[in-house]
Enzyme design. Structure first.
Site, mmCIF file in Angstrom:
data_model
loop_
_atom_site.group_PDB
_atom_site.id
_atom_site.type_symbol
_atom_site.label_atom_id
_atom_site.label_comp_id
_atom_site.label_asym_id
_atom_site.label_seq_id
_atom_site.Cartn_x
_atom_site.Cartn_y
_atom_site.Cartn_z
ATOM 1 N N TYR A 78 -2.785 5.007 -1.500
ATOM 2 C CA TYR A 78 -3.780 6.004 -1.907
ATOM 3 C C TYR A 78 -4.713 5.425 -2.969
ATOM 4 O O TYR A 78 -5.942 5.590 -2.894
ATOM 5 C CB TYR A 78 -3.073 7.249 -2.439
ATOM 6 C CG TYR A 78 -3.959 8.229 -3.154
ATOM 7 C CD1 TYR A 78 -4.762 9.116 -2.437
ATOM 8 C CD2 TYR A 78 -3.984 8.283 -4.547
ATOM 9 C CE1 TYR A 78 -5.582 10.026 -3.101
ATOM 10 C CE2 TYR A 78 -4.797 9.186 -5.208
ATOM 11 C CZ TYR A 78 -5.593 10.050 -4.492
ATOM 12 O OH TYR A 78 -6.411 10.956 -5.147
ATOM 13 N N LYS A 134 -8.828 4.884 -3.065
ATOM 14 C CA LYS A 134 -9.711 5.432 -4.092
ATOM 15 C C LYS A 134 -10.543 4.327 -4.753
ATOM 16 O O LYS A 134 -11.698 4.557 -5.124
ATOM 17 C CB LYS A 134 -8.891 6.196 -5.127
ATOM 18 C CG LYS A 134 -8.188 7.427 -4.583
ATOM 19 C CD LYS A 134 -9.160 8.545 -4.226
ATOM 20 C CE LYS A 134 -9.446 8.708 -2.781
ATOM 21 N NZ LYS A 134 -10.358 9.841 -2.485
ATOM 22 N N SER A 157 -10.740 8.749 -7.744
ATOM 23 C CA SER A 157 -9.585 9.114 -8.561
ATOM 24 C C SER A 157 -9.394 8.084 -9.664
ATOM 25 O O SER A 157 -9.747 6.909 -9.496
ATOM 26 C CB SER A 157 -8.317 9.177 -7.705
ATOM 27 O OG SER A 157 -7.153 9.251 -8.503
#
Length: 282
Positions: free
Chosen positions: A168, A172, A141
């Site tokens: 998160y 990533k 991401s």
């Protein structure tokens, strides 16, 4: 992509969102596709839909829960026991917006998105090399640009932030670092690695975000079809066949975060290897 007959692809998180669109496109080009995920019911429903749309029924289900390392080992063992080749592994599965810890004792996003993915890849790595030439693709991401580094203590504790977005983004970053270091370790084997940003996509990766916020977020996101394009590019395009360990965005190579150094990639590898234990066979 051209004709993919005779090639076997394994796509994690393939019963919905980007993973499902990736599997659909691969099947439409004649590939054999193994769809890995937690829900057999949802995955088999996706397989039926894909077979009806593409005319390709060479699809199979593999149970995989990346948050549970016992499940990861079982999934790898099951696949390897079948004796079929594996040409491309697409590590697509992931989650965002959820808080807590995995069954295996890691912060939820980090444990699912990185640790489980690392172990699954390692357990299948030698087989991919033996089946080669092959590719390993990590769906990361643009969020990986956000962290300033990795807090090694925090990734072994429950989620701290309210939205879980910072955690998160760390997971990533780990996906990008994993692809870099794996590419270095696989040099000369015929297997190449990639990490990528699929775009900000209205997919089930956001399923744990509260409904109202999730609905508003998705109004500004791209479709899952758009989201699958860079995954498919990295998994199949001859343009990147000789590249490895690189990061892509919108089907173009892009410079990853300055934090994504070879030194941090090596440290992440060493720590993850110690955390998961043996990766010799499933």
């Amino acid at each position: 992509m051209g004709d993919l007959s005779g090639r076997t692809f394994l796509v994690s998180g393939a019963n919905t969102g980007i993973g499902k669109e990736t599997a659909r496109s691969l099947a439409g080009r004649g590939a054999r596709v193994v769809l890995a995920g937690r829900s057999e019911e949802r995955t088999r429903a996706a397989m039926t839909e894909i077979a009806d749309e593409t005319g390709n029924s060479d699809l199979d289900y593999l149970r995989l829960d990346l948050g549970d390392l016992a499940s990861v080992r079982s999934a790898a063992e099951t696949f390897l026991a079948g004796g079929e080749p594996l040409h491309v592994l697409i590590n697509n599965a992931g989650l965002a917006g959820a808080r807590g810890m995995t069954e295996s004792g890691f912060e939820l996003a980090f444990g699912t998105n990185h640790v489980g993915t690392y172990l699954f890849t390692e357990l299948l790595r030698d087989h991919i090399v033996a089946s080669g030439p092959g590719r390993i693709v990590n769906v990361a991401s643009t969020g990986h640009y956000r962290p300033k580094g990795i807090d090694w203590d925090a990734v072994r504790q429950p989620t701290v932030t309210r939205t879980a977005f910072d955690e998160y983004c760390v997971s990533k970053l780990a996906n990008v670092l994993h692809a870099q270091e794996l590419g270095r370790r696989l040099e000369g084997t015929g297997v190449t690695t990639y990490s990528l940003h699929p775009g900000t996509i209205a997919s089930d990766v956001w399923r744990e975000v509260p409904f109202g916020l999730r609905h508003v977020m998705k109004l500004f996101m791209k479709s899952t079809e758009d989201g699958a394009r860079t995954s498919l590019y990295c998994a199949t395009s001859p343009d990147v066949a000789d590249h490895t360990g690189r990061y892509y965005d919108n089907r173009r190579e892009k410079q990853p975060s300055k934090v994504a150094t070879p030194e941090l990639a090596a440290e992440l590898w060493e720590r993850t290897e110690a955390w998961v234990g043996s990766t010799k066979g499933a």
